[in-house]
Design a protein around this motif. Structure first.
Motif, PDB file in Angstrom:
ATOM      1  N   GLN A  26       0.823  -1.205   0.000  1.00 37.65           N
ATOM      2  CA  GLN A  26       0.000   0.000   0.000  1.00 37.65           C
ATOM      3  C   GLN A  26       0.861   1.261   0.000  1.00 37.65           C
ATOM      4  N   PRO A  27       0.354   2.356  -0.584  1.00 37.96           N
ATOM      5  CA  PRO A  27       1.085   3.631  -0.521  1.00 37.96           C
ATOM      6  C   PRO A  27       1.317   4.033   0.934  1.00 37.96           C
ATOM      7  N   GLY A  28       2.458   4.571   1.202  1.00 41.33           N
ATOM      8  CA  GLY A  28       2.796   4.996   2.557  1.00 41.33           C
ATOM      9  C   GLY A  28       3.463   3.929   3.395  1.00 41.33           C
ATOM     10  N   VAL A  29       3.415   2.669   2.962  1.00 40.07           N
ATOM     11  CA  VAL A  29       4.083   1.585   3.683  1.00 40.07           C
ATOM     12  C   VAL A  29       5.533   1.537   3.221  1.00 40.07           C
ATOM     13  N   GLN A  30       6.454   1.629   4.160  1.00 30.23           N
ATOM     14  CA  GLN A  30       7.877   1.561   3.825  1.00 30.23           C
ATOM     15  C   GLN A  30       8.271   0.111   3.588  1.00 30.23           C
ATOM     16  N   PRO A  31       9.110  -0.133   2.571  1.00 28.58           N
ATOM     17  CA  PRO A  31       9.581  -1.507   2.370  1.00 28.58           C
ATOM     18  C   PRO A  31      10.419  -1.957   3.562  1.00 28.58           C
ATOM     19  N   LYS A  32      10.286  -3.223   3.942  1.00 32.63           N
ATOM     20  CA  LYS A  32      11.083  -3.749   5.045  1.00 32.63           C
ATOM     21  C   LYS A  32      12.523  -3.920   4.575  1.00 32.63           C
TER      22      LYS A  32
ATOM     23  N   ILE B  57       4.293  -6.980  -2.753  1.00 35.60           N
ATOM     24  CA  ILE B  57       5.307  -6.683  -1.737  1.00 35.60           C
ATOM     25  C   ILE B  57       6.216  -5.574  -2.237  1.00 35.60           C
ATOM     26  N   LYS B  58       6.458  -4.582  -1.383  1.00 32.06           N
ATOM     27  CA  LYS B  58       7.439  -3.546  -1.719  1.00 32.06           C
ATOM     28  C   LYS B  58       8.840  -4.075  -1.428  1.00 32.06           C
ATOM     29  N   ILE B  59       9.757  -3.769  -2.324  1.00 32.64           N
ATOM     30  CA  ILE B  59      11.153  -4.168  -2.182  1.00 32.64           C
ATOM     31  C   ILE B  59      11.991  -2.899  -2.068  1.00 32.64           C
ATOM     32  N   ALA B  60      12.861  -2.842  -1.061  1.00 33.27           N
ATOM     33  CA  ALA B  60      13.706  -1.675  -0.848  1.00 33.27           C
ATOM     34  C   ALA B  60      14.859  -1.642  -1.845  1.00 33.27           C
ATOM     35  N   ALA B  61      15.337  -0.439  -2.127  1.00 31.15           N
ATOM     36  CA  ALA B  61      16.513  -0.281  -2.986  1.00 31.15           C
ATOM     37  C   ALA B  61      17.678  -1.053  -2.383  1.00 31.15           C
TER      38      ALA B  61
ATOM     39  N   GLY C   5       6.707 -10.667 -11.563  1.00 33.02           N
ATOM     40  CA  GLY C   5       7.829  -9.762 -11.784  1.00 33.02           C
ATOM     41  C   GLY C   5       7.749  -8.561 -10.876  1.00 33.02           C
ATOM     42  N   ASP C   6       8.156  -7.429 -11.413  1.00 31.64           N
ATOM     43  CA  ASP C   6       8.087  -6.175 -10.669  1.00 31.64           C
ATOM     44  C   ASP C   6       7.530  -5.103 -11.590  1.00 31.64           C
ATOM     45  N   THR C   7       7.487  -3.861 -11.130  1.00 33.40           N
ATOM     46  CA  THR C   7       6.861  -2.813 -11.932  1.00 33.40           C
ATOM     47  C   THR C   7       7.693  -2.426 -13.151  1.00 33.40           C
ATOM     48  N   VAL C   8       8.968  -2.752 -13.166  1.00 31.85           N
ATOM     49  CA  VAL C   8       9.822  -2.462 -14.323  1.00 31.85           C
ATOM     50  C   VAL C   8       9.734  -3.575 -15.356  1.00 31.85           C
ATOM     51  N   ASN C   9       9.813  -4.830 -14.904  1.00 33.30           N
ATOM     52  CA  ASN C   9       9.755  -5.988 -15.785  1.00 33.30           C
ATOM     53  C   ASN C   9       8.749  -6.979 -15.205  1.00 33.30           C
ATOM     54  N   GLY C  10       7.577  -7.008 -15.771  1.00 32.58           N
ATOM     55  CA  GLY C  10       6.486  -7.838 -15.255  1.00 32.58           C
ATOM     56  C   GLY C  10       6.729  -9.329 -15.359  1.00 32.58           C
ATOM     57  N   GLU C  11       7.801  -9.748 -16.070  1.00 32.86           N
ATOM     58  CA  GLU C  11       8.128 -11.165 -16.202  1.00 32.86           C
ATOM     59  C   GLU C  11       9.526 -11.470 -15.685  1.00 32.86           C
ATOM     60  N   ARG C  12      10.033 -10.666 -14.775  1.00 33.51           N
ATOM     61  CA  ARG C  12      11.406 -10.856 -14.282  1.00 33.51           C
ATOM     62  C   ARG C  12      11.605 -12.233 -13.630  1.00 33.51           C
ATOM     63  N   PHE C  13      10.622 -12.715 -12.887  1.00 33.95           N
ATOM     64  CA  PHE C  13      10.779 -13.970 -12.146  1.00 33.95           C
ATOM     65  C   PHE C  13      10.081 -15.157 -12.797  1.00 33.95           C
ATOM     66  N   ARG C  14       8.998 -14.915 -13.492  1.00 38.17           N
ATOM     67  CA  ARG C  14       8.274 -16.012 -14.146  1.00 38.17           C
ATOM     68  C   ARG C  14       7.527 -15.422 -15.329  1.00 38.17           C
ATOM     69  N   SER C  15       7.862 -15.924 -16.526  1.00 35.97           N
ATOM     70  CA  SER C  15       7.117 -15.480 -17.703  1.00 35.97           C
ATOM     71  C   SER C  15       5.761 -16.171 -17.691  1.00 35.97           C
TER      72      SER C  15
ATOM     73  N   TYR D 158      18.107  -4.647  -6.859  1.00 38.21           N
ATOM     74  CA  TYR D 158      17.294  -3.463  -7.135  1.00 38.21           C
ATOM     75  C   TYR D 158      18.061  -2.185  -6.842  1.00 38.21           C
ATOM     76  N   SER D 159      18.092  -1.277  -7.790  1.00 35.29           N
ATOM     77  CA  SER D 159      18.778   0.005  -7.588  1.00 35.29           C
ATOM     78  C   SER D 159      17.829   1.051  -7.006  1.00 35.29           C
ATOM     79  N   ALA D 160      16.537   0.789  -7.052  1.00 35.63           N
ATOM     80  CA  ALA D 160      15.538   1.704  -6.495  1.00 35.63           C
ATOM     81  C   ALA D 160      14.412   0.868  -5.884  1.00 35.63           C
ATOM     82  N   ASP D 161      13.612   1.489  -5.030  1.00 37.27           N
ATOM     83  CA  ASP D 161      12.454   0.797  -4.457  1.00 37.27           C
ATOM     84  C   ASP D 161      11.542   0.307  -5.581  1.00 37.27           C
ATOM     85  N   ASP D 162      10.957  -0.861  -5.404  1.00 36.24           N
ATOM     86  CA  ASP D 162      10.077  -1.434  -6.420  1.00 36.24           C
ATOM     87  C   ASP D 162       9.017  -2.271  -5.723  1.00 36.24           C
ATOM     88  N   THR D 163       8.138  -2.900  -6.486  1.00 36.99           N
ATOM     89  CA  THR D 163       7.058  -3.723  -5.959  1.00 36.99           C
ATOM     90  C   THR D 163       6.978  -5.027  -6.738  1.00 36.99           C
ATOM     91  N   ILE D 164       6.882  -6.144  -6.035  1.00 40.70           N
ATOM     92  CA  ILE D 164       6.665  -7.442  -6.683  1.00 40.70           C
ATOM     93  C   ILE D 164       5.195  -7.517  -7.083  1.00 40.70           C
TER      94      ILE D 164
END
Length: 135
Positions: free
Chosen positions: A10-16, A45-49, A71-81, A103-109
């Motif tokens: 959710q927005p406002g939740v800091q990645p662990k 899940i949010k992923i920290a940089a 995947g994540d918001t950059v590559n939707g098939e990064r982990f499983r096509s 990850y070089s920046a915060d992202d979301t699975i």
């Protein structure tokens, strides 16, 4: 097409994040009263940089046959096509060769339904991730 967001994303939740050791984050999203269909995206899940995922498993208990991308918001098939699943498949563990991306920046699975044989009502989406920090 709709986007649904689980609590840990959710927005406002800091990645662990821990600078030393492993972080385990579990996320569950109930689809009660929601009809899932092609194009639905689940922010899980949010992923920290500077994180590197070392374990990732997901499960959808949706009836019928469906295809998922993980995947994540950059590559939707990064982990499983696009892979086809059906009712009662259980956990899908992502192979080690698909992990290790730093990850070089915060992202979301995310999980995304790319095809479905039936429109379903109810069920849930579950993700478990273990990651480390490399900085």
């Amino acid at each position: 097409m709709a986007t649904f967001t689980a609590g840990p994303a959710q927005p406002g939740v800091q990645p662990k994040a821990l600078r030393v050791g492993l972080v385990n984050v579990k996320s569950n999203l109930s689809l009660d009263g929601i009809s899932t269909s092609i194009g639905h995206t689940f922010n899980m899940i949010k992923i920290a940089a500077h994180s590197k995922i070392s374990y990732l498993a997901f499960q959808c208990n949706i009836s019928g046959e469906y295809t998922l991308q993980a995947g994540d918001t950059v590559n939707g098939e990064r982990f499983r096509s696009t892979s086809t699943y059906s009712t009662g498949v259980g956990d899908v563990i992502v192979p080690i060769r698909a992990l290790g991306y730093s990850y070089s920046a915060d992202d979301t699975i995310i999980l995304k339904i790319s095809l479905a044989s039936v429109l379903t009502l109810g069920g849930g989406v579950h993700v478990n991730a273990i990651f480390t920090m490399d900085a």
